[in-house]
Design an enzyme around this catalytic site. Structure first.
Site, PDB file in Angstrom:
ATOM      1  N   TYR A   1     -54.828 -19.097  -2.057  1.00 28.62           N
ATOM      2  CA  TYR A   1     -53.994 -20.292  -2.085  1.00 28.62           C
ATOM      3  C   TYR A   1     -53.360 -20.555  -0.715  1.00 28.62           C
ATOM      4  O   TYR A   1     -52.788 -19.663  -0.091  1.00 28.62           O
ATOM      5  CB  TYR A   1     -52.888 -20.152  -3.133  1.00 28.62           C
ATOM      6  CG  TYR A   1     -51.853 -21.255  -3.063  1.00 28.62           C
ATOM      7  CD1 TYR A   1     -52.163 -22.535  -3.501  1.00 28.62           C
ATOM      8  CD2 TYR A   1     -50.597 -21.024  -2.519  1.00 28.62           C
ATOM      9  CE1 TYR A   1     -51.231 -23.561  -3.413  1.00 28.62           C
ATOM     10  CE2 TYR A   1     -49.657 -22.038  -2.428  1.00 28.62           C
ATOM     11  CZ  TYR A   1     -49.987 -23.311  -2.873  1.00 28.62           C
ATOM     12  OH  TYR A   1     -49.065 -24.315  -2.767  1.00 28.62           O
TER      13      TYR A   1
ATOM     14  N   GLY B   1     -49.866 -26.832  -3.916  1.00 31.17           N
ATOM     15  CA  GLY B   1     -49.237 -27.315  -5.133  1.00 31.17           C
ATOM     16  C   GLY B   1     -50.264 -27.752  -6.151  1.00 31.17           C
ATOM     17  O   GLY B   1     -51.234 -27.030  -6.440  1.00 31.17           O
TER      18      GLY B   1
END
Length: 515
Positions: A54, A61
């Site tokens: 990530y 997000g």
């Protein structure tokens, strides 16, 4: 400029923040810390080559489901910084920004963020050369960290945006060029590592605590001085009475009052006045047997303030010495852990509690002020401590209005931000802390409380002019009031005193009560 060393085996302490922010100490970084950062960076650089991580090769997000091609990963970080540099409102004060930078530098120095060492080294230069990034008050909701505030810091670190330097607001690129500071480069996840974190709310919160501790000491000082003015009995701050309750804060405040009043010739012993034969034969006493609560219950009122400040300080220092971004890079275990260490509930809650007790301090000051101004309560001073003609002149009457209105604002502002979560970010951030908002509101309440205390101090000064009891005052009272009297003359004729009140407010903010 002398400095302190950021060391690998030493956590940042409250005094370190004070020295950097208020004593202009430089920040030095132990080489071992930089080597730890290097290991984290090198591990992530190798680990991320064939994995989905990530914020390294994904969107952010709710956009995390999108894989980012390798050739766009650098632009991904720049886009994050630039798009989130969207703050609004007033610029943060220099001391808040510097506290924010020191907090962020320290958490990144823990080696759990996978950043290049130049991020830390550049922040060190900004701190030591007093270059203050332009960061706005409004923006972050304190859940994925203080995203917007920290984006403005990151924007400056990449050489863009604006800074305050040498008293003026300037373009970052100009200041960097003049000072020989090189912008950081994006290597892997420098953008996300800078933005994901609680360093804005924590830095502001630590500044709040510096001022709240000072404010509390001045509140003890005023309370002690008023007990002298009214010649109060001393048993309400005695060790015997206060040790009957187990609260550390109450015992601490009572001890501070005893130390303040140790050599006072004004406070009285109850047994010398009310336990003698003459008192037993009296049906009605001309003097009060017990003082009003704003004088008699100071240890019980300020004790919770002391305990709350100490608790908030512990939590803030735990936070500033924690890794608070996402994901966490663990080079030792050769793993990357995704979670929510960027969430600011701890800091938001502590600032809410701090704001409550500071509002209570302003309420205590306002009630003590009212006691001094009302002759029907104190029975020793003229109305409004008027040193001239009653009716024609007004004494401290006008200043009381300012203190009351400011106290009322503090009561309203003491409402919680911690429970005012608003989901956003396509509901990815569905419960947030509002930590930066809480910290900023707390700073406003602290500033207000100093203004209320300045009116109280000014009124005590006028009372001392009237009573002429300097030779009987305790040493701490006499020492400070000799200074404070220079800021405010005896008001024998009405005059505007807003400048004098501002000067007293600034003095209280910049000086400890007991130094």
């Amino acid at each position: 400029m002398s400095g302190f060393m950021l060391k690998i085996k030493k956590e940042l302490e409250f005094q370190d923040f004070y020295q950097v922010l208020f004593e202009n100490k430089s920040v030095e970084i132990e080489e071992e810390i930089l080597q730890r950062v290097d290991k984290s960076f090198e591990f992530l650089q190798d680990f991320s080559k064939d994995k989905i991580i990530y914020g390294v090769n994904t969107g952010f997000g709710p956009m995390a489901q999108y894989r980012i091609p390798d050739e766009d990963c650098e632009n991904l970080q720049y886009n994050l910084i630039r798009s989130h540099a969207a703050g609004a409102g007033k610029p943060l004060s220099a001391e808040n920004v510097r506290a924010l930078m020191l907090a962020r530098m320290n958490t990144l120095a823990l080696g759990k963020s996978g950043i290049h060492r130049e991020v830390i080294e550049t922040m060190q230069q900004l701190l030591n050369k007093n270059v203050v990034p332009l960061i706005f008050e409004h923006g972050g909701v304190g859940a994925s960290g203080d995203l917007v505030q920290l984006a403005h810091l990151a924007l400056v670190l990449i050489g863009e945006g604006e800074v305050f330097y040498d008293g003026t607001r300037q373009e970052t690129c100009t200041v960097f060029k003049n000072l020989g500071i090189n912008p950081i480069s994006i290597h892997i996840r420098e953008g996300l590592a800078l933005l994901n974190g609680t360093s804005a709310m924590t830095g502001i919160g630590l500044v709040n605590l510096i001022y709240a501790k000072r404010l509390m000491e001045w509140s003890v000082f005023c309370s002690s001085a008023i007990n002298e003015i009214v010649e109060a009995y001393d048993d309400h701050f005695s060790e015997e009475l206060n040790s009957a309750k187990k609260h550390r804060g109450q015992q601490k405040i009572a001890r501070m009052m005893r130390e303040h009043l140790a050599d006072s010739h004004l406070t009285r012993k109850r047994h010398e006045h009310l336990y003698e034969e003459k008192a037993k034969k009296t049906d009605q006493f001309s003097e009060k047997v017990q003082e009003y609560y704003s004088l008699r219950c100071v240890p019980q009122v300020l004790g919770p303030v002391y305990d709350t400040i100490e608790q908030a300080l512990r939590i803030h220092l735990e936070e500033v010495n924690s890794a608070n971004d996402n994901p966490i890079i663990d080079a030792a275990k050769e793993q990357v852990f995704h979670g929510g260490n960027f969430h600011g509930d701890y800091i938001s809650l502590e600032n809410d509690k701090l704001r409550l007790v500071v509002a209570k301090m302003s309420m205590l000051a306002e009630r003590q002020l009212n006691y001094l101004l009302n002759p029907n309560l104190n029975n020793i001073l003229p109305a409004f401590v008027n040193l001239s003609r009653l009716g024609l002149n007004f004494g401290m009457q006008g200043a009381q209005f300012a203190a009351v209105s400011t106290t009322a604002e503090n009561q309203m502002l003491s409402n919680s931000m911690y429970v005012h979560s608003i989901p956003n970010n396509n509901d990815n951030q569905d419960i947030v802390s509002m930590g930066a908002n809480s910290a900023l509101l707390t700073r406003k309440v602290i500033d207000n409380a100093f203004e209320v205390l300045s009116v109280e101090i000014a009124t005590i000064v006028q009372a001392l002019y009237y009573l002429k009891v300097n030779e009987k005052l305790s040493s701490p009272s006499l020492r400070k009031f000799e200074i404070l009297k220079k800021l405010l003359p005896a008001l024998k004729e009405d005059q505007p005193i807003y400048k004098e009140l501002q000067a007293i407010t600034e003095y209280l903010k910049k000086h400890d009560a007991y130094s």
